[in-house]
Motif scaffolding. Structure first.
Motif, mmCIF file in Angstrom:
data_model
loop_
_atom_site.group_PDB
_atom_site.id
_atom_site.type_symbol
_atom_site.label_atom_id
_atom_site.label_comp_id
_atom_site.label_asym_id
_atom_site.label_seq_id
_atom_site.Cartn_x
_atom_site.Cartn_y
_atom_site.Cartn_z
ATOM 1 N N THR A 51 40.219 -17.791 -108.033
ATOM 2 C CA THR A 51 39.096 -18.723 -108.163
ATOM 3 C C THR A 51 39.581 -20.152 -107.940
ATOM 4 O OG1 THR A 51 38.129 -17.249 -109.812
ATOM 5 C CG2 THR A 51 37.181 -19.451 -109.624
ATOM 6 N N GLN A 53 37.898 -24.367 -107.678
ATOM 7 C CA GLN A 53 36.775 -25.228 -108.036
ATOM 8 C C GLN A 53 36.806 -26.478 -107.180
ATOM 9 O OE1 GLN A 53 36.458 -26.023 -112.175
ATOM 10 N NE2 GLN A 53 34.681 -27.345 -112.008
ATOM 11 N N GLN A 72 32.296 -23.397 -108.056
ATOM 12 C CA GLN A 72 33.424 -22.484 -108.077
ATOM 13 C C GLN A 72 33.199 -21.382 -107.043
ATOM 14 O OE1 GLN A 72 34.214 -20.957 -111.982
ATOM 15 N NE2 GLN A 72 34.756 -22.957 -112.836
ATOM 16 N N SER A 74 35.065 -17.643 -105.528
ATOM 17 C CA SER A 74 36.033 -16.572 -105.810
ATOM 18 C C SER A 74 36.422 -15.888 -104.514
ATOM 19 C CB SER A 74 35.422 -15.550 -106.785
ATOM 20 O OG SER A 74 35.105 -16.161 -108.015
#
Length: 900
Positions: A51, A53, A72, A74
């Motif tokens: 992940t 951000q 965010q 993934s």
């Protein structure tokens, strides 16, 4: 005779592939490039191994509220700035190389903004090799000992592979070496470009497990680029030497008549298995990783690059490096390659370095660079469109056509997205804040790509030969060579013993009784006999040793045969287990298919129910809105009808009152006329009886009604009509009653009719009373609500206000004021005057009087003047006496023309 109908050539049906319901999502990996300056602002933060951000930079507002929004994303795995090239290869490219060796296809491409590190990730630098050189090194480390000789595998022109015997391969090799104008020397073969030297470290070498040793392999490489949506072969020999000048003996260049021919673009075609390939592309057979990387570097130097504001060497094209691995099984003896084209398996790995998406405003591109950037962005956009439609078809069960043919990039890799191999993507991002907007788009595209699923490739069928043929043949050859060596040692030992017999001495026998020569010969012969016995004993010992060795070898062979039989028995048991497992797998697959079918039915049913629910909710909302509108319309209609009813009731009440008053006046007039006639008749009778009696005093008649005031004056609608008024009274006396002509008062013109501009503020709730006298304001701007723009253009202001008076009548007030500019540049209104417009019902008094008494009442001439219709309608009064500011009141039947 009926003509045969023309029909189109039927399309070749696609090859029947084994059904495979298993699907894998596209593997998307993220790599963050380190910042150039340590103190530079960073907009990407790695939260975990999967992940990241994004932080909006200062001064950049993401949402409409003006707040900074952090998002965010993934991925399958995130590689930070400290991740090495080896770790990236272990996680991303190594599984694709293992699948390539096992006969499966793979696609790996890098995607990102210009200057995000895509080329470094794919190619690398000296000491930090990228994914491409490490993949080549792993391939040759794994299949190097099992490679076939050069030209045993031969490519055809239809994306296929043929197998030649070793003799034909040798002849092909000699023919090609003879065609070379400049033969390669060993030194030239070993010469390595210094730019690609030491790409990999020896300790970083890796090898794949489970390589099929009973097959022969051969590696072919090709390198193409897609420039402006055209395909060019980077390994094709160009006529560069034709444009280079040759030098004569005097040191001056000699001009040649040869002309440089630019490279021709290639076309995409479809083979018999419906796989896409580049027709006419050169495929080079390589035997080592160094040779393969030199071929790649030779094409890399021809790739289109340019200097832009964001990158000194920006790629202006998409490059595709294709690695083909051809493998064919050995025959039953494990010695030669099986001469069967159908048994040849070809797998390929495509390593794609996509050009970076860019904005021409940031790169400062002009001319050709703008066209290149437009084609790059268009091809990437079409790739994204194809992936979005694939995802939509998979998620919602639609069957939209995927526009692969709109771009060469998507058309070339069509088979991979249709289930011909694994697909992986490495997203490269630059964390600097200047690339924040482009990085945000790249993140969204990568997140969408993870939702696309690709069918898992099936394993290639195994040929029916016994595994381990190469190893067994190699062991047999080693054993035979050992036997030959042992047999040669024994024979050499025997030969050494025979050659070691002492020679007979040279002697001459002259006398039969010679006692010297004969004993010496006897001694030599005895010595030879003794040596012979020793040789026989040594031979017997060697023979017994050989016999024991043969017996031991036979026992070893028997034991190995027993082991082989045991292994065959185990293999048979394993085959039974495999067969049972396959049966169980088939049963489970059938059950899974049934469950998937049920799930599909349930999903479709759920979707239908959801659609019905959504449509019903929409219909309910629509009906609710319609009901609200109808209720509001009903309320408005009720209010409107109440107003109409009240207006109508008020109007009819006034009309009834007017008619009652008119009727009363008429009856009074009739009674008054009869009374006058009776009086006259009585006077005549009295005069006839007493002729000498003086005339009686005239009877005092009822005074005429007083002139109504301005507030009590009835409106035109409330006044009786000409037909309803009683006839004029005429006296029977010979002397006429003197009457005076009514004086029409002069109408004073209001100051509002001048050049001053007014703001006429009339609220929308004002009622039209329909009176004869109406306020008219020329040169005015009518508004329903005052605003600054209207006030700035005028210098006077009037507000029309209506309210119910104490007597129940509606009175209209004109509130006037002056518009004054304020110090702050605005406008304010200072109210100065109020005019009131009011209508009342006139009270009718008794009008009975004698015509003969008109002379006595000649002093009061207002009665006849006021009862005259013309006189009453010609009078107009301003609502406030002495006021010099405000609109006048004029006759409603003569409208005054307004200035434009």
């Amino acid at each position: 005779m009926n003509r045969q109908a023309k029909c189109k050539t039927p399309r070749r049906p696609p090859p029947k592939k084994p059904p495979n319901s298993q699907r894998d999502p596209v593997g998307v990996y993220l790599r963050v490039r380190p910042l150039v300056a340590e103190d530079e602002e960073c907009c990407i933060e790695v939260i975990s191994s999967s992940t990241v951000q994004l932080h909006a930079p200062e001064g950049f507002k993401v949402n409409r509220n003006g707040e900074y929004k952090e998002t965010q994303y993934s991925f399958k795995k995130v590689f930070g700035v400290s991740v090495s090239q080896m770790e990236l290869f272990e996680n991303v490219a190594k599984p694709l190389v293992v699948d390539l060796i096992h006969g499966k296809n793979g696609l790996l491409f890098t995607y990102g903004v210009t200057g995000s590190g895509k080329t470094f990730t794919m190619t690398g630098s000296p000491g930090q090799g990228g994914l491409l050189p490490r993949s080549l090194d792993m391939i040759f480390n794994s299949v190097g000992p099992f490679q076939a000789k050069r030209y045993v595998f031969k490519t055809d022109d239809k994306n296929g592979m043929e197998v030649q015997c070793e003799v034909d391969a040798l002849l092909e090799r000699q023919r090609r070496e003879n065609n070379l104008t400049v033969p390669k020397t060993p030194s030239s073969r070993q010469k390595v470009d210094p730019e690609i030297g030491d790409m990999l470290k020896p300790e970083e070498a890796c090898k794949a497990d489970g390589v099929d040793e009973d097959s022969c392999y051969s590696v072919f490489v090709s390198y193409i680029e897609i420039y402006n949506n055209y395909i060019y072969d980077l390994l094709e020999e160009t006529q560069e030497d034709a444009i280079k000048p040759k030098w004569n003996g005097g040191g001056t260049p000699v001009r040649q008549n040869t002309e440089f021919i630019p490279p021709q673009s290639k076309t995409l075609r479809e083979d018999q298995n419906h796989n896409m390939y580049v027709a006419g592309c050169m495929e080079v057979e390589v035997k080592s990783a160094e040779e393969a990387f030199q071929v790649f570097w030779r094409g890399q130097k021809k790739r289109k690059v340019a200097n832009t504001r964001l990158n000194r060497e920006s790629s202006r094209s998409h490059s595709v490096f294709i690695i083909k691995l051809a493998q064919a099984p050995l025959d039953a003896d494990g010695d030669n390659i099986l001469q069967d084209k159908n048994q040849v398996s070809v797998s390929q790995l495509c390593l794609v370095d996509l050009a970076g998406s860019e904005r021409t405003g940031r790169t400062g591109a002009e001319g050709t660079r703008i066209r290149e950037a437009g084609n790059i962005n268009q091809s990437l956009l079409n790739l994204r469109t194809c992936l979005e439609i694939l995802r939509e078809n998979q998620m919602y069960g639609t069957n939209k056509m995927v526009p692969y043919r709109d771009s060469k990039v998507s058309h070339l890799f069509k088979n991979y997205f249709d289930g011909e191999g694994k697909v992986r993507m490495v997203v490269c991002v630059n964390p600097k804040t200047d690339d924040y907007e482009e990085t945000l788009l790249v993140m969204r595209f990568a997140e969408m790509t993870q939702e696309v699923e690709v069918a898992r490739p099936v394993d290639r069928p195994i040929c029916g030969f016994t595994p381990g043929r190469r190893h067994r043949n190699q062991a047999f050859r080693e054993e035979m060579s050992q036997r030959l060596e042992d047999r040669g040692d024994a024979m050499s030992a025997l030969n050494g013993v025979v050659l070691s017999l002492p020679p007979l001495p040279t002697s001459e026998l002259t006398d039969p009784n010679d006692e010297i020569t004969i004993p010496r010969l006897i001694e030599a012969l005895q010595n030879r006999q003794r040596i012979r016995q020793m040789m026989i004993e040594e031979f017997n010992r060697a023979a017994s040793k050989m016999k024991s060795m043969l017996q031991e070898l036979d026992s070893n062979v028997i034991s190995k045969e027993n082991v082989i039989l045991e292994q065959n028995g185990r293999l048979a048991e394993k085959d039974k287990v495999i067969h049972s497992n396959k049966t169980e797998i088939e049963r489970l697959e059938k059950k899974t298919k049934m469950q998937e079918h049920k799930i599909d039915i349930l999903q479709k049913t759920t979707k239908i129910y959801e659609d019905d629910k959504r449509s019903l909710q929409q219909e309910l909302e629509t009906r609710g809105h319609r009901l609200q509108r109808e209720l509001s319309e009903k309320r408005r209609m009720e209010q409107r009808m109440q107003g109409v009813v009240s207006d109508t009731q008020h109007k009819w009440e006034k009309e009834c009152e007017r008619r009652v008053n008119a009727m009363q006046l008429e009856m009074q007039n009739k009674l008054w006329v009869k009374d006058e006639k009776l009086k006259q008749l009585k006077a005549i009778v009295t005069e006839s009886k007493t002729p000498g009696r003086p005339d009686p005093q005239p009877r005092q008649t009822q005074p005429p009604p007083q002139r109504p005031s301005r507030e009590e004056r009835p409106s035109r609608e409330e006044r009786p009509s000409r037909e309803d008024r009683p006839p004029s009274k005429r006296s029977a006396s010979p002397s006429p009653v003197p009457t005076t002509t009514p004086v029409r008062p002069r109408h004073r013109r209001s100051r509002s009719a001048g050049v001053e501009k007014w703001v006429d503020h009339k609220p929308p709730s004002s009622l039209n009373l329909g009176t004869v006298l109406q306020p008219v304001i020329p040169n005015a701007i009518q508004v329903s609500a005052p605003n600054e723009k209207a006030l700035s253009k005028c210098d006077r202001y009037v507000l029309t206000h209506q309210e119910v008076a104490s007597d129940g009548e509606i009175q209209t007030k004109l509130i006037k004021g002056e518009v004054i500019k304020t110090r702050g540049g605005g406008q304010s209104v200072q109210f100065t005057d109020i005019e009131t417009l009011k209508q009342e019902l006139a009270t009718v008094s008794s009008r009975k009087r004698k015509s003969s008494e008109g002379a006595a009442a000649s002093g009061n001439q207002t009665d006849g003047a006021w009862t005259d219709v013309e006189t009453r309608c010609s009078v107009a009064l301003e609502m406030r006496a002495g006021s010099n500011m405000g609109p006048g009141v004029e006759h409603h039947g003569i409208p005054k023309r307004r200035k434009p």
